[in-house]
Design a protein around this motif. Structure first.
Motif: not given
Length: 294
Positions: A75-77, A98-99, A101-102, A119-120
């Protein structure tokens, strides 16, 4: 709502990325492989897919054996492309959503899949090797990636059936997302290969073709196989094929094969296959057409 418009099975051999980065697309040894991806890239461009959901495995790049998750979702940009020892690749960081993925993470946990969420973190060749063959990336990728890592390295591994059910749960998650997104699911790894031990260099083309047939026509048979079955038939590393079953679980029902390329020039049977959903009336015609697919 979001919807799955197709599915891709692809090898993720690290040398594909190395050859791509060195501009070997027209090299006689590599051209048959790179040419095999062009119809898939053209289909993705035509359909204007918004998201690729990647079932892949991390090769001890982001996760190590002290803490190695069975299933992990990013989950990350943005996700960096991993430096796996050959230097940083000339690729932009891989875009996330992100939305979306979450939403998938929450849906999977509510569907009783106990996920690790990261993340990341960098994505290695499990995802980044085939990605530039599927999507253009100058100056940036045309869409987002949802990375879902599956443990195929450290036993105990998830069963073939569990991976298939993961794909089914991902499908439910995607179809419950309210934004109008066109999604393609990608299963990576395999096919037959072994890169260590007494059977180093082992391949089994007959089994590869049977696996592809069953994946299309009768995936339930593949879910009944043990890890030992996959290793015996395809070599130790071919257990990665359970990630293709996650992809197949996400595109349930009859499917039609639009393209297949199988190239065995190294220790791995490098393969790319493209599928769409199909009604039962389309299946006979599609199978007849697939007889001429390389």
């Amino acid at each position: 709502m979001a919807r799955i418009i197709g599915a891709i099975g692809t090898s993720h051999v690290p040398t594909i990325g190395v050859a791509y980065d060195k501009g070997k697309q027209t090299d006689p040894d590599w051209a048959p492989l790179f040419e095999g991806y062009k119809p898939v890239a053209a289909w993705l461009a035509e359909k204007q897919a918004d998201v690729l959901v990647f079932f892949y495995n991390d090769h001890c790049t982001t996760f190590f054996f002290d803490v190695y998750p069975t299933f992990a979702l990013g989950v990350a940009d943005r996700f960096p492309v991993a430096d796996e020892g050959a230097g940083l690749r000339n690729l932009p960081a891989i875009k996330g959503h992100v939305d979306f993925q979450a939403h998938i993470a929450e849906s999977l946990v509510n569907d009783e899949f106990d996920l690790t969420v990261f993340q990341d973190k960098p994505l290695d060749h499990g995802c980044a090797s085939p990605l530039p063959l599927l999507w253009p990336h100058d100056p940036d990728w045309p869409g987002a990636v949802v990375p879902i890592a599956i443990n195929v390295l450290q036993y105990p591994l998830p069963t073939a059936r569990r991976c298939y059910r993961l794909g089914q749960a991902v499908r439910r998650a995607i179809e419950s997302y309210p934004e109008d997104l066109k999604v393609v699911v990608v299963g990576t790894g395999g096919l037959s290969h072994q890169i260590h031990g007494e059977r180093t260099g082992f391949n089994n083309t007959e089994w590869d073709m049977e696996f592809l047939r069953l994946l299309e026509e009768d995936p339930e048979q593949l879910t009944k196989m043990t890890h030992a079955d996959y290793v015996r038939l395809g070599g130790a590393e071919s257990v990665e094929q359970i990630m293709w079953l996650a992809m197949r679980g996400a595109i349930e029902g009859p499917i039609r094969k639009l393209h297949q390329n199988y190239y065995l020039a190294t220790t791995t049977a490098m393969t790319v296959v493209l599928y769409e959903s199909a009604g039962s009336a389309d299946i006979a015609e599609t199978r007849a057409a697939s007889e001429v697919v390389s």
